[in-house]
Design a protein around this motif. Structure first.
Motif, mmCIF file in Angstrom:
data_model
loop_
_atom_site.group_PDB
_atom_site.id
_atom_site.type_symbol
_atom_site.label_atom_id
_atom_site.label_comp_id
_atom_site.label_asym_id
_atom_site.label_seq_id
_atom_site.Cartn_x
_atom_site.Cartn_y
_atom_site.Cartn_z
ATOM 1 N N ASP A 25 0.831 -1.213 0.000
ATOM 2 C CA ASP A 25 0.000 0.000 0.000
ATOM 3 C C ASP A 25 0.860 1.255 0.000
ATOM 4 O OD1 ASP A 25 -2.259 -1.566 0.079
ATOM 5 O OD2 ASP A 25 -2.765 -1.156 2.170
ATOM 6 N N LEU A 26 1.889 1.259 0.848
ATOM 7 C CA LEU A 26 2.743 2.443 0.978
ATOM 8 C C LEU A 26 3.473 2.738 -0.337
ATOM 9 C CD1 LEU A 26 3.929 4.615 2.922
ATOM 10 C CD2 LEU A 26 5.796 3.015 3.362
ATOM 11 N N CYS A 27 4.112 1.708 -0.904
ATOM 12 C CA CYS A 27 4.870 1.904 -2.142
ATOM 13 C C CYS A 27 3.962 2.310 -3.305
ATOM 14 C CB CYS A 27 5.655 0.639 -2.495
ATOM 15 S SG CYS A 27 6.969 0.278 -1.311
ATOM 16 N N SER A 28 2.783 1.712 -3.374
ATOM 17 C CA SER A 28 1.827 2.051 -4.444
ATOM 18 C C SER A 28 1.340 3.485 -4.310
ATOM 19 C CB SER A 28 0.619 1.107 -4.399
ATOM 20 O OG SER A 28 1.021 -0.226 -4.472
ATOM 21 N N ALA A 29 1.051 3.901 -3.071
ATOM 22 C CA ALA A 29 0.556 5.262 -2.839
ATOM 23 C C ALA A 29 1.614 6.299 -3.222
ATOM 24 C CB ALA A 29 0.153 5.432 -1.373
ATOM 25 N N VAL A 30 2.860 6.061 -2.826
ATOM 26 C CA VAL A 30 3.929 7.010 -3.155
ATOM 27 C C VAL A 30 4.145 7.061 -4.660
ATOM 28 C CG1 VAL A 30 6.406 7.486 -2.949
ATOM 29 C CG2 VAL A 30 5.078 6.869 -0.922
ATOM 30 N N SER A 31 4.146 5.903 -5.293
ATOM 31 C CA SER A 31 4.320 5.845 -6.743
ATOM 32 C C SER A 31 3.235 6.650 -7.455
ATOM 33 C CB SER A 31 4.292 4.384 -7.204
ATOM 34 O OG SER A 31 4.308 4.314 -8.601
ATOM 35 N N MET A 47 1.035 29.981 11.680
ATOM 36 C CA MET A 47 1.296 28.611 11.246
ATOM 37 C C MET A 47 0.016 27.784 11.167
ATOM 38 S SD MET A 47 3.919 25.794 12.892
ATOM 39 C CE MET A 47 5.243 25.848 11.693
ATOM 40 N N VAL A 48 -0.086 27.017 10.093
ATOM 41 C CA VAL A 48 -1.187 26.055 9.966
ATOM 42 C C VAL A 48 -0.648 24.693 10.371
ATOM 43 C CG1 VAL A 48 -2.762 24.901 8.348
ATOM 44 C CG2 VAL A 48 -2.303 27.356 8.102
ATOM 45 N N VAL A 49 -1.328 24.009 11.278
ATOM 46 C CA VAL A 49 -0.886 22.689 11.727
ATOM 47 C C VAL A 49 -1.925 21.651 11.314
ATOM 48 C CG1 VAL A 49 -0.152 21.270 13.685
ATOM 49 C CG2 VAL A 49 0.270 23.742 13.709
ATOM 50 N N GLU A 50 -1.465 20.576 10.700
ATOM 51 C CA GLU A 50 -2.405 19.517 10.326
ATOM 52 C C GLU A 50 -1.870 18.145 10.686
ATOM 53 O OE1 GLU A 50 -3.275 18.314 6.080
ATOM 54 O OE2 GLU A 50 -1.972 20.019 5.632
ATOM 55 N N SER A 51 -2.800 17.236 10.916
ATOM 56 C CA SER A 51 -2.436 15.843 11.163
ATOM 57 C C SER A 51 -2.872 15.035 9.949
ATOM 58 C CB SER A 51 -3.136 15.317 12.417
ATOM 59 O OG SER A 51 -4.544 15.337 12.229
ATOM 60 N N HIS A 52 -2.224 13.891 9.759
ATOM 61 C CA HIS A 52 -2.481 13.080 8.572
ATOM 62 C C HIS A 52 -3.053 11.713 8.924
ATOM 63 C CE1 HIS A 52 -0.598 15.946 5.856
ATOM 64 N NE2 HIS A 52 0.280 16.154 6.828
ATOM 65 N N ARG A 53 -3.878 11.219 8.026
ATOM 66 C CA ARG A 53 -4.426 9.885 8.169
ATOM 67 C C ARG A 53 -3.340 8.842 7.930
ATOM 68 N NH1 ARG A 53 -9.951 10.293 4.530
ATOM 69 N NH2 ARG A 53 -11.367 10.973 6.190
ATOM 70 N N THR A 54 -3.664 7.594 8.212
ATOM 71 C CA THR A 54 -2.756 6.486 7.941
ATOM 72 C C THR A 54 -3.362 5.595 6.863
ATOM 73 O OG1 THR A 54 -1.807 4.472 8.886
ATOM 74 C CG2 THR A 54 -3.802 5.297 9.934
ATOM 75 N N LEU A 55 -2.516 4.856 6.173
ATOM 76 C CA LEU A 55 -2.990 3.843 5.227
ATOM 77 C C LEU A 55 -3.303 2.534 5.948
ATOM 78 C CD1 LEU A 55 -0.492 4.272 2.225
ATOM 79 C CD2 LEU A 55 -2.941 4.761 2.177
ATOM 80 N N ALA A 56 -2.813 2.405 7.180
ATOM 81 C CA ALA A 56 -2.945 1.143 7.913
ATOM 82 C C ALA A 56 -4.365 0.927 8.415
ATOM 83 C CB ALA A 56 -1.975 1.131 9.095
ATOM 84 N N ALA A 57 -4.768 -0.331 8.493
ATOM 85 C CA ALA A 57 -6.034 -0.679 9.128
ATOM 86 C C ALA A 57 -5.886 -0.509 10.633
ATOM 87 C CB ALA A 57 -6.408 -2.124 8.795
ATOM 88 N N ARG A 58 -6.993 -0.460 11.344
ATOM 89 C CA ARG A 58 -6.893 -0.346 12.802
ATOM 90 C C ARG A 58 -6.568 -1.706 13.402
ATOM 91 N NH1 ARG A 58 -13.169 0.632 14.625
ATOM 92 N NH2 ARG A 58 -14.015 -1.242 13.645
ATOM 93 N N ASP A 59 -5.869 -1.667 14.519
ATOM 94 C CA ASP A 59 -5.581 -2.926 15.208
ATOM 95 C C ASP A 59 -6.708 -3.216 16.199
ATOM 96 O OD1 ASP A 59 -5.095 -1.087 17.215
ATOM 97 O OD2 ASP A 59 -2.969 -1.581 17.449
ATOM 98 N N ALA A 60 -6.596 -4.330 16.907
ATOM 99 C CA ALA A 60 -7.668 -4.758 17.812
ATOM 100 C C ALA A 60 -7.939 -3.707 18.892
ATOM 101 C CB ALA A 60 -7.297 -6.101 18.447
ATOM 102 N N SER A 81 -6.635 7.225 -1.872
ATOM 103 C CA SER A 81 -7.281 6.432 -0.822
ATOM 104 C C SER A 81 -6.705 5.035 -0.836
ATOM 105 C CB SER A 81 -8.798 6.378 -1.040
ATOM 106 O OG SER A 81 -9.080 5.492 -2.104
ATOM 107 N N VAL A 82 -6.864 4.303 0.270
ATOM 108 C CA VAL A 82 -6.271 2.984 0.372
ATOM 109 C C VAL A 82 -6.870 2.036 -0.677
ATOM 110 C CG1 VAL A 82 -7.825 1.994 2.115
ATOM 111 C CG2 VAL A 82 -5.425 1.246 2.008
ATOM 112 N N ASP A 83 -8.143 2.230 -1.035
ATOM 113 C CA ASP A 83 -8.775 1.350 -2.012
ATOM 114 C C ASP A 83 -8.269 1.596 -3.432
ATOM 115 O OD1 ASP A 83 -10.294 0.199 -0.018
ATOM 116 O OD2 ASP A 83 -11.842 1.731 -0.193
ATOM 117 N N MET A 84 -7.785 2.818 -3.673
ATOM 118 C CA MET A 84 -7.236 3.147 -4.995
ATOM 119 C C MET A 84 -6.081 2.235 -5.341
ATOM 120 S SD MET A 84 -6.860 7.163 -5.759
ATOM 121 C CE MET A 84 -8.221 8.260 -5.475
#
Length: 260
Positions: free
Chosen positions: A40-46, A213-226, A257-260
């Motif tokens: 997922d990570l490599c595909s998203a960056v590409s 300054m504008v501060v933002e947080s980013h989503r993750t590509l990872a699924a949630r753990d238990a 998006s992760v599904d992309m």
């Protein structure tokens, strides 16, 4: 040569990749493992590298928690939290290093100069520094690549009148970041007009404008753990490519998006 855009910077923030996280769909709603994380990570960056402009400079910002666990017992080093991990720690380190090399290769194909920042996260206090050291050694003879290797919790990058401050978000909350940044980097703050703080840690999109300054947080590509599933956390999974104009600030952004 002149085919690169000199007045633009491409920034690719990696929000908490959590490589090595194991998730079972029956328990959490979605399967996730080592292979899915790196693919997922490599595909998203590409994909992001291909859809952003051919800027001369590119910054890859790993926002921390690149690795899900920090040792062979599958724990965080700081809080000794037991984590759901996909097999052996050494295998995870190897896969994570290979994935980052693949992401760097994608960026170098498209940009003349690539800089990599690996923020230290609370899941990977030690392995984040291993990643930086390993990359510094691997690419020591690659003049087009710059690995920023200070073992600090905030990293900075200046592009003309744009200032970027990267911090995982676990020790300094978003609302405190601007003042810390201004105190630590008063010269860079003074030389710039458009200042952006980027964090991970909370796994969801959040963006707030403070004085200067504008501060933002980013989503993750990872699924949630238990644990995250048990807490009822629900966040979208995607990755962004942000383009900054050196004189005017942010000019565009792309989302995968992760599904992309």
């Amino acid at each position: 040569g002149s085919s690169y855009a000199d007045d633009l910077l491409t920034f690719i923030p990696m929000g908490d990749p959590h490589i090595g996280l194991y998730s079972w769909a029956a328990e959490t709603g979605e399967d996730f493992n080592l292979e899915m994380a790196t693919t997922d990570l490599c595909s998203a960056v590409s994909r992001l590298v291909k859809c952003t402009p051919r800027t001369r400079e590119c910054l890859i910002g790993n926002m921390g928690e690149y690795f899900h666990s920090d040792n062979n017992s599958g724990e965080t080093s700081r809080g000794h939290n037991k984590l759901d991990v996909d097999t052996r720690y050494t295998k995870v380190l190897l896969a994570g290093l290979k994935a980052m090399r693949q992401c760097i290769a994608s960026a170098l194909e498209h940009h003349e100069k690539v800089t990599v920042i690996n923020a230290i996260g609370n899941h990977d206090d030690h392995s984040s520094m291993f990643l930086t050291i390993a990359l510094s050694q691997i690419y020591e003879n690659e003049p087009r690549l710059n690995i920023i290797d200070n073992p600090t919790l905030i990293h900075y990058y200046q592009f003309q009148k744009v200032m970027l401050a990267l911090h995982h978000g676990h020790t300094i909350k978003m609302d405190r970041l601007p003042l810390v940044v201004a105190a630590e980097q008063s010269r860079m703050w003074g030389e710039t007009k458009f200042r952006y703080g980027h964090t991970g840690h909370i796994h969801h999109d959040s963006k707030k404008e403070f004085n200067g300054m504008v501060v933002e947080s980013h989503r993750t590509l990872a699924a949630r753990d238990a644990w995250a599933a048990s807490m009822g956390y629900q966040s979208g999974r995607d990755m962004k490519g942000i383009v900054y104009h050196g004189q005017f600030g942010e000019s565009e952004r792309h989302t995968v998006s992760v599904d992309m």
